[in-house]
Design a protein around this motif. Structure first.
Motif, PDB file in Angstrom:
ATOM      1  N   GLU A  43      14.630  32.726 -31.327  1.00 25.28           N
ATOM      2  CA  GLU A  43      14.785  31.476 -30.600  1.00 25.28           C
ATOM      3  C   GLU A  43      13.482  30.830 -30.145  1.00 25.28           C
ATOM      4  OE1 GLU A  43      17.553  29.891 -30.543  1.00 25.28           O
ATOM      5  OE2 GLU A  43      18.519  31.539 -31.529  1.00 25.28           O
ATOM      6  N   ALA A  76      19.151  35.938 -26.535  1.00 29.47           N
ATOM      7  CA  ALA A  76      17.934  35.687 -25.766  1.00 29.47           C
ATOM      8  C   ALA A  76      18.245  35.572 -24.281  1.00 29.47           C
ATOM      9  CB  ALA A  76      17.253  34.412 -26.276  1.00 29.47           C
ATOM     10  N   THR A  93      11.447  30.007 -24.073  1.00 30.13           N
ATOM     11  CA  THR A  93      12.405  29.777 -23.002  1.00 30.13           C
ATOM     12  C   THR A  93      11.695  29.095 -21.850  1.00 30.13           C
ATOM     13  OG1 THR A  93      13.697  31.743 -23.572  1.00 30.13           O
ATOM     14  CG2 THR A  93      13.975  30.867 -21.359  1.00 30.13           C
ATOM     15  N   GLY A 136      22.426  28.161 -24.396  1.00 29.56           N
ATOM     16  CA  GLY A 136      21.174  28.807 -24.067  1.00 29.56           C
ATOM     17  C   GLY A 136      20.756  28.673 -22.626  1.00 29.56           C
ATOM     18  N   VAL A 161      17.025  28.549 -22.975  1.00 25.80           N
ATOM     19  CA  VAL A 161      16.536  29.119 -24.225  1.00 25.80           C
ATOM     20  C   VAL A 161      16.629  28.067 -25.323  1.00 25.80           C
ATOM     21  CG1 VAL A 161      16.953  30.885 -25.988  1.00 25.80           C
ATOM     22  CG2 VAL A 161      17.168  31.454 -23.568  1.00 25.80           C
TER      23      VAL A 161
END
Length: 380
Positions: A231, A188, A234, A159, A178
């Protein structure tokens, strides 16, 4: 410290050589044991183990060769002992033949699994290059370097994200993390980077870029029936280096603070006075984005990173302190800085990092300085 590294590498290489020689050693040991003991003692387990050891390590022909030598060794030893016609001898030969056949089957399964893993690795690497392309070494008059280090071997996608964009408003950068792993995190990452590249070209302010990223995540979360399914949030830090100005503007959305490494070896933590929530958490409150500005003199380097750096721990559980570890050190350029930083984190954690690590370094060359400084790094 370097000497220990070399010794450790030599020990690992010696262990690999021993394992590769093990099938031959087992057969040789079986022969020696059989010749030095009475006929009622058997070395069949050693002969049977040889092709099994070879199966996951060697190609099919080498596994077949190990099995063949093991069968022939048992056969000729019983001929030499005059016991070939006995039931025990036939049982031992049949056992080694069956085990050798099973070793060939195991070899085939391992090879197929290895091919699938290699294919998955290529796909993951290709996806990473598509989502996180390596930035050019020089953008808008700045020297740029980036690294992505996965916490787990053979895990290429996570991420963490970074991007650099040369825009009409200056060179703009983003580093983020993320929440989550796997395909959801990759999706994402793609949304954030895509929104960043578009907003960086169109928005006149860094605050406007941050708001566009917020809206992009909210829109994508709505499309997917809820932000949690996408998710959640962020953390990100955005930076802007304006042409003709020796300053950098920063917006921090719940991310580890960037560092500024100066030409004299000093290091400053760029802390935002008014902290803001991570991207994707606007429903919890409205904190207006306010960029803060710090000097970015010639010869300095701006370092952005994810929590894989600041939350790395040693064997005693002590967090890695990038300010303390980098203070007093000089580097020829951003590439050398990131190489040294990755190596230092590996030593500090003993190779046991638990989170992915993304690094982005941007240097403003001093007047008359070549694109790649050739001075040697000064280390403590």
């Amino acid at each position: 410290m370097r000497q220990r590294g070399r010794d450790g590498g030599g020990g690992r290489e010696g262990a690999r050589r021993f394992v590769r020689a093990l099938p031959a050693l087992l057969i040789a040991g079986g022969v020696a044991y059989d010749l030095s003991t009475p006929p009622r003692f058997t070395a069949a387990p050693l002969f049977a183990a040889a092709p099994l050891v070879a199966a996951p390590l060697f190609a099919v022909w080498a596994t077949l060769l190990s099995g063949s030598f093991a069968v022939l060794a048992v056969l000729f030893l019983h001929i030499g002992n005059g016991t070939l016609g006995e039931v025990q001898a036939l049982t031992e030969i049949l056992t080694v033949v069956v085990v050798a056949a099973l070793a060939l089957l195991i070899n085939r399964v391992v090879r197929r699994s290895g091919e699938r893993l290699a294919s998955a690795r290529v796909i993951a690497e290709t996806a990473q290059r598509a989502v996180l392309p390596t930035p050019a070494e020089r953008i808008g008059g700045l020297q740029v370097a980036a690294r992505y280090e996965a916490a787990q071997e053979d895990a290429f996608i996570g991420g963490d994200l970074f991007a650099v964009q040369d825009t009409p408003y200056g060179v703009r950068l983003v580093v983020g993390d993320v929440r989550g792993k796997g395909l959801g995190a990759v999706e994402a990452v793609a949304v954030v980077i895509g929104a960043f590249r578009e907003a960086a070209e169109q928005e006149s302010s860094l605050e406007g870029v941050a708001q566009r990223l917020e809206r992009a995540l909210a829109r994508e979360g709505t499309r997917r029936d809820g932000l949690d399914a996408f998710e959640g949030f962020t953390t990100a830090v955005l930076a802007e280096v304006v042409r003709g100005e020796a300053v950098v503007r920063v917006v921090d959305r719940g991310h580890p603070e960037p560092l500024m490494l100066y030409a004299d070896g000093s290091v400053a933590l760029l802390e935002q006075v008014e902290p803001a929530l991570p991207l994707g958490m606007a429903e919890l409150g409205a904190w207006p984005d306010r960029a803060f500005e710090v000097p970015f003199p010639a010869g300095a380097t701006l370092l952005l990173y994810t929590d894989g750096l600041s939350e790395a721990r040693d064997a005693a559980g002590v967090f890695y302190d990038p300010v303390a570890r980098l203070s007093g050190r000089l580097f020829p350029g951003p590439d050398a800085l990131l190489d040294a930083l990755v190596s230092d984190v590996r030593r500090y954690t003993g190779g046991g990092a638990t989170d992915d690590l993304a690094l982005l370094a941007v240097s403003r060359p001093a007047e008359g300085q070549p694109e790649r400084r050739r001075t040697m790094p000064v280390v403590p």
